[in-house]
Design an enzyme around this catalytic site. Structure first.
Site, PDB file in Angstrom:
ATOM      1  N   SER A 257       0.986   2.254   0.612  1.00  0.00           N
ATOM      2  CA  SER A 257       1.838   1.369  -0.164  1.00  0.00           C
ATOM      3  C   SER A 257       2.933   0.820   0.734  1.00  0.00           C
ATOM      4  CB  SER A 257       2.454   2.116  -1.342  1.00  0.00           C
ATOM      5  OG  SER A 257       3.447   2.990  -0.856  1.00  0.00           O
ATOM      6  N   LYS A 258       3.398  -0.369   0.390  1.00  0.00           N
ATOM      7  CA  LYS A 258       4.402  -1.036   1.213  1.00  0.00           C
ATOM      8  C   LYS A 258       5.705  -0.250   1.229  1.00  0.00           C
ATOM      9  CE  LYS A 258       3.254  -5.426  -0.374  1.00  0.00           C
ATOM     10  NZ  LYS A 258       3.700  -6.767  -0.675  1.00  0.00           N
TER      11      LYS A 258
END
Ligand code: GLU
Length: 498
Positions: A257-258
């Site tokens: 995930s970012k």
């Protein structure tokens, strides 16, 4: 399989412009594109921008830029057009409405006027009572607007929901995973109060109208697929084939995930100085075996020629940056030095370290210096730090303390001799070979010193560091005047320190 044996397939990637692009978008694009190319079909880019709350204006441009950078080019899309346009969902609102009307008329969908507050309260109540009946309670189903308005939790602008039938078939075939079963869905909203379709309606309508034969997307969409298949049936359309790719995972197996991993951002790879061909090759290896047996290096063309859905491993592939960095070093070494210098220049301009256009003298220096760092370079971003001493004015060169500490009592006479030798090299033959031969003869043989001691002192003067790119090449790139100035500066400093 040969190209002629396969029916031309139409595939698409359908990113939502909700922020800077995720590496998963490139991963999906790569596999979609590979199959489109293998079958001689088309690859389409569709922008799914129906979520106006999460919409980020610059995101679409970043999607175009990063996918083009990777060479994952599309045949049809918002920027290049095509026979099935527009390719941006926000420009297709008129397309969806008749299908919504048809679904309502056929009794497959219904208006829902429940307010956000009522739905929230319903969810909370379901959680409190731990009921197995989660999802919408169909309060609005079968009611006219007036009937519903008489009840609490009413809002003026309705949404439209699918009427999910009891006993819906929840299984479907997946090209990668075989027969899959998904959990029973809720009465999914297909048209929002703002008049925009939800993803679920738009994806089905657009995939059908755009002639998509294979929907290749992330495994997070498996649970939505029975709803999509139901819409195909209701609308009287043949569903495409579905292939759900594994999600890329961190070393600890969590989803990339970012928020947690900078490498989730596609732009990050470009900023760090990875080559697009290395990232593309790396993504080819995510959940897919090397095309050439033990050799993990393979061109996109080879990947396409050998591509086979049956080889995809649905267990989430681990994103191993060491492997990517290794591949990057490989691709860096295989570039022509002039091309590598060009890539480094572009990187420096793109990251704002160099102005646009860059200073021609700086580019010329880089072009001359690149061959000596190419062998050991793993990221484009490492080039300038390695070459910083070449870009420093002679009078500004800082000699690092640890480099000074390596100098012994021989250093003054080494430097004095080196100054003489460098001075005597004819300007026209100031090359690495000439310098090495002359310094070796004069210092190692002439002064009977170990090469490490002799050249260590010269390196400290020239580069200001214990470790530098190859010394004689560095000196040749730097030129005679600068070499003499640097040797004299260190000799002078040692003399004054006594
Ligand atoms: N817009 C969806 C996404 O952002 C596309 C999913 C699909 O490919 O169907 O992931």
């Amino acid at each position: 399989m040969t190209t002629t044996a396969l029916k031309p397939a139409r595939l698409r990637v359908a990113p939502s412009p909700t922020g800077d692009p995720h590496v998963g978008t490139a991963y999906m694009s790569l596999f979609n594109l590979a199959y489109a190319r293998q079958t001689g079909g088309q690859f389409i880019l569709r922008i799914e921008d129906t979520d106006r709350v999460r919409y980020v204006a610059d995101s679409e441009r970043q999607i175009f830029d990063t996918l083009h950078w990777l060479g994952l080019d599309w045949d049809e899309g918002p920027d290049v057009g095509g026979p099935c346009g527009p390719y941006r969902q926000s420009e297709r609102l008129d397309t969806y409405q008749p299908y919504v009307d048809q679904l309502i008329a056929d009794g497959h969908a219904y208006y829902c006027w429940c307010s956000r507050e009522r739905l929230q309260a319903l969810r909370e109540e379901q959680e409190r009572s731990k009921t197995s009946n989660t999802g919408y309670d169909r309060l609005c189903y079968g009611k006219t607007r007036e009937e519903r308005a008489a009840l609490p939790g009413f809002t003026d602008s309705p949404v439209v929901r699918m009427l999910i039938p009891d006993g819906l078939d929840l299984t479907f075939p997946d090209v990668i995973r075989g027969q899959l079963t998904a959990p029973p869905p809720d009465d999914q909203v297909i048209l929002k109060a703002d008049g925009f379709p939800t993803y679920h309606l738009a994806v089905v309508v657009d995939d059908h109208l755009m002639g998509i034969t294979h929907v290749v997307r992330g495994e997070e969409w498996i649970s939505s697929t029975p709803k999509h298949i139901l819409l195909y049936q209701w609308l009287g359309w043949e569903p495409p084939a579905f292939a759900h790719m594994p999600l890329l995972r961190n070393q600890d197996r969590s989803k990339i995930s970012k928020r947690k991993n900078p490498a989730a951002r596609l732009a990050w790879f470009r900023e760090q100085g990875y080559l697009p061909e290395a990232l593309r090759n790396f993504l080819q290896l995510m959940g897919y075996p090397p095309v050439h047996g033990d050799d993990e290096v393979a061109s996109f063309e080879d990947f396409v020629a050998a591509f086979d859905w049956a080889k995809i491993n649905p267990v989430g592939p681990i994103f191993d940056l060491d492997k990517l960095t290794w591949l990057n070093g490989h691709y860096i070494r295989s570039l022509e030095p002039a091309e590598l210098a060009q890539r480094i220049t572009t990187h420096l301009v793109e990251t704002g370290q160099w102005p646009s256009p860059p200073d021609p003298a700086a580019v010329d220096l880089l072009t001359r210096a690149t061959p000596m760092i190419q062998e050991r370079l793993t990221l484009l971003s490492e080039a300038l730090p390695k070459l910083a001493f070449l870009y420093t004015a002679d009078s500004d060169l800082v000699v690092a303390d640890d480099a000074l500490a390596t100098l012994n009592a021989d250093a003054p006479r080494v430097l004095a001799a080196a100054i003489d030798i460098v001075h005597q090299v004819p300007a026209g033959s100031f090359t690495a070979e000439t310098l090495e031969a002359a310094l070796r003869a004069g210092l190692v043989e002439g002064l009977e010193l170990k090469a490490r001691v002799a050249f260590g002192a010269v390196r400290t003067a020239i580069a200001g560091q214990k470790v530098s790119p190859p010394l004689f090449d560095s000196m040749a790139v730097l030129g005679q005047a600068s070499c003499l100035a640097r040797l004299r500066a260190l000799a002078g400093r040692l003399a004054t320190q006594g």
